[in-house]
Design an enzyme around this catalytic site. Structure first.
Site, PDB file in Angstrom:
ATOM      1  N   TRP A  73      59.515   5.552  36.392  1.00 28.43           N
ATOM      2  CA  TRP A  73      58.670   6.414  36.489  1.00 28.43           C
ATOM      3  C   TRP A  73      58.978   7.676  37.326  1.00 28.43           C
ATOM      4  CZ3 TRP A  73      56.158   6.591  41.907  1.00 28.43           C
ATOM      5  CH2 TRP A  73      54.867   7.201  41.792  1.00 28.43           C
ATOM      6  N   ASP A  80      59.135  -1.836  43.485  1.00 27.58           N
ATOM      7  CA  ASP A  80      57.967  -1.144  43.447  1.00 27.58           C
ATOM      8  C   ASP A  80      57.161  -1.840  42.613  1.00 27.58           C
ATOM      9  OD1 ASP A  80      56.165   0.585  42.918  1.00 27.58           O
ATOM     10  OD2 ASP A  80      57.465   2.199  42.003  1.00 27.58           O
ATOM     11  N   LYS A 123      45.846   0.675  41.072  1.00 26.58           N
ATOM     12  CA  LYS A 123      45.508   0.171  39.607  1.00 26.58           C
ATOM     13  C   LYS A 123      44.805  -1.030  39.769  1.00 26.58           C
ATOM     14  CE  LYS A 123      48.740   3.381  38.809  1.00 26.58           C
ATOM     15  NZ  LYS A 123      48.943   4.288  38.228  1.00 26.58           N
TER      16      LYS A 123
HETATM   17  N1  KET Z   1      55.228   3.157  41.167  1.00 26.08           N
HETATM   18  C1  KET Z   1      54.686   3.122  39.837  1.00 26.08           C
HETATM   19  C2  KET Z   1      55.838   2.671  39.042  1.00 26.08           C
HETATM   20  C3  KET Z   1      53.909   4.089  39.363  1.00 26.08           C
HETATM   21  O1  KET Z   1      53.872   3.885  38.098  1.00 26.08           O
HETATM   22  C4  KET Z   1      52.784   4.658  40.233  1.00 26.08           C
HETATM   23  C5  KET Z   1      51.719   5.442  39.533  1.00 26.08           C
HETATM   24  C6  KET Z   1      53.131   4.438  41.346  1.00 26.08           C
HETATM   25  C7  KET Z   1      54.344   3.824  42.035  1.00 26.08           C
HETATM   26  C8  KET Z   1      52.328   5.112  42.618  1.00 26.08           C
HETATM   27  O2  KET Z   1      50.951   5.349  42.535  1.00 26.08           O
HETATM   28  P1  KET Z   1      50.231   5.363  43.724  1.00 26.08           P
HETATM   29  O3  KET Z   1      48.890   5.794  43.261  1.00 26.08           O
HETATM   30  O4  KET Z   1      50.807   6.522  44.652  1.00 26.08           O
HETATM   31  O5  KET Z   1      50.079   4.118  44.441  1.00 26.08           O
HETATM   32  N2  KET Z   1      52.168   5.990  38.225  1.00 26.08           N
HETATM   33  C9  KET Z   1      50.884   6.530  37.602  1.00 26.08           C
HETATM   34  C10 KET Z   1      50.184   7.694  38.299  1.00 26.08           C
HETATM   35  C11 KET Z   1      51.132   8.572  38.647  1.00 26.08           C
HETATM   36  O6  KET Z   1      51.995   9.271  38.202  1.00 26.08           O
HETATM   37  O7  KET Z   1      51.093   9.047  39.826  1.00 26.08           O
HETATM   38  C12 KET Z   1      51.459   7.136  36.482  1.00 26.08           C
HETATM   39  O8  KET Z   1      52.701   6.679  36.107  1.00 26.08           O
HETATM   40  O9  KET Z   1      50.433   7.598  35.468  1.00 26.08           O
END
Ligand code: KET
Length: 459
Positions: free
Chosen positions: A187, A268, A304
């Site tokens: 990511w 993660d 999510k």
């Molecule tokens: N870890 C991973 C692996 C991940 O894909 C995301 C979010 C996050 C942490 C953090 O999400 P949060 O909303 O801070 O809990 N991924 C999606 C959104 C982004 O990039 O912020 C994405 O990959 O589209």
């Protein structure tokens, strides 16, 4: 050059020749001085402030930042006026009608919260106690010995990102010589997080483009070659962006090499429940490492699986070998959080505590999550069928079915991904990742046409 207003402090003698307008700031300040404003008492008041128009910005040296590789895609999508446009960039769940979805259990929890008329007082630095309790139980299992023995330091974080960032600050402060190991690819924000926290990182091999699968030998070799005591960042489930997870046997071997090298696992977990539809199955890797006695870190997100993207709710959990160490670690995490954001927001924490802590809502959540995960599996299946039926070249598209979670890693390179957007108005990240959570059954055929065209006709 744009003119700008700047607040400048100048010595009074410079202004002798300039007549001051009636009522100017200077006159008022002067008047206050004359009448003995206690603020100025006994001071030589020769420096004064005024607002002046200047042509050169004080921020002239600030260069333009590039758009974010993931969130920037949504910005570009918003300004496209074509009816066919499709946003497969950010990993955010949409309904079959491609609308954002608020889970029913979230609405029910919010109704309860409103009825109870809960207040908006500050939370403690570590967050809402009821949230911290249920979030650790959800992750490790309520009967896990690490919970029973009080060996987990859990503090509420600003969703997954904020929790990762806090953990990175903790690593930087207490393990200043340690390095983080991240998968290639990963990511995109992982690199930013470690860079900003000044934790050096390097990559371990993960994805093998030849097999469109896991480069297991490469992964093990790179983890082995890293300096002892490194923090190995692992995606708990539904690896982003590849959608390729190790098998249970491979997880065991990964644990072996991490143990051998005295590394510290750092999970993660952003997709618990979204990979398989089961919260327990998706916590397999974390629970395996805990069972094997590792001390480890886990960042959690409810963006999510509960659709709480904008509530910024998640947690950082540090499993320690003693409850004493856990207490000290927690105190230091709080110490790091205080000057960064003081204390976390309450709304999302209450939603999670109500849903996870209530047996009826909890069961309803599991059903809703199965529905969401099921919808993604259906579009995955349909996309695969459209790709294999329409592409007459004989290319094997079965990798689409083997990947799990929200995403499919198509193997399209940057120029091909650009073509997807420029010609077909399909927005996706430039590493070839598409979010199946933003796709509907009725758009699969269009997407398949676009992928086949881009794959075969763009070098
Ligand atoms: N870890 C991973 C692996 C991940 O894909 C995301 C979010 C996050 C942490 C953090 O999400 P949060 O909303 O801070 O809990 N991924 C999606 C959104 C982004 O990039 O912020 C994405 O990959 O589209």
């Amino acid at each position: 050059m744009a003119s700008a207003l700047a607040l400048v402090a100048l010595s009074a003698p410079f202004f002798r020749a300039v007549p001051l307008p009636e009522n100017s700031m200077f006159q008022r300040i002067g008047a206050e001085k004359k009448h003995g404003n206690p603020l100025f008492k006994g001071k030589d008041f020769r420096r004064v402030s005024m607002t002046v128009s200047v042509n050169v910005s004080r921020f002239e040296g600030v260069t333009m930042a590039p758009p974010d590789p993931i969130l920037g895609v949504s910005e570009a999508f918003r300004v496209d006026t074509n009816d066919l446009k499709l946003n497969l960039g950010v990993g955010a769940y949409r309904t079959e009608e491609l609308q954002p979805y608020v889970l029913n259990v979230v609405k029910k929890a919010e109704k309860l919260m409103l009825e109870r008329g809960e207040n908006k007082e500050y939370l403690p630095i570590e967050g809402l106690a009821a949230f911290n309790k249920v979030t650790a139980e959800l992750l490790f299992g309520a009967d896990n010995s690490v919970i029973q023995e009080g060996r987990v330091a859990t503090i509420q974080g600003l969703s997954g990102t904020g929790s990762l960032r806090l953990a990175a600050a903790f690593i930087q402060r207490y393990f200043p010589d340690a390095k983080a190991l991240i998968s290639s690819p990963t990511w995109g924000n992982h690199k930013n997080i470690f860079n900003d926290a000044r934790v050096p990182w390097s990559e371990y091999r993960y994805y093998d483009p030849r097999t469109v699968g896991l480069d297991f030998d490469g992964m093990v070799a790179d983890i082995k070659a890293a300096p002892d005591g490194s923090f190995v960042l692992l995606h708990g489930c539904a690896h982003n962006p590849t959608g390729i997870d190790p098998t249970p046997e491979q997880w065991e071997k990964i644990a072996d090499v991490i143990q051998e090298k005295n590394h510290i696992p750092f999970f993660d977990v952003a997709y618990q429940g979204f990979a398989s539809g089961s919260l327990d199955a998706d916590a397999y890797s974390v629970r395996l490492f805990v069972k094997r006695g590792f001390e480890l870190l886990v960042a959690q997100s409810y963006s999510k699986n509960l659709g709480l993207y904008a509530e910024r709710i998640g947690a950082i959990n540090v499993v320690c070998s003693s409850s004493d160490a856990g207490t000290r670690v927690k105190s230091q995490l709080k110490r790091l959080a205080r000057p960064m954001y003081s204390n976390p927001p309450v709304h999302g924490a209450r939603i999670v505590a109500n849903v996870v802590g209530d047996p009826i809502l909890f069961n309803e959540w599991k059903q809703e999550m199965e529905l969401m995960a099921g919808r993604i599996k259906n579009v995955r299946q349909r996309l695969y069928e459209n790709l294999s039926q329409k592409d007459k070249s004989g290319k094997d598209w079965s990798f689409v079915l083997k990947q799990i979670g929200m995403f499919s890693y198509t193997g399209l390179h940057k120029a091909q991904s650009d073509h997807m957007t420029d010609k077909w108005h399909i927005y996706m990240t430039k590493d070839g990742r598409i979010s199946l959570a933003g796709l509907s059954l009725s758009k699969c055929e269009y997407l398949a046409d676009a992928i086949i065209d881009s794959f075969h006709n763009v070098d």
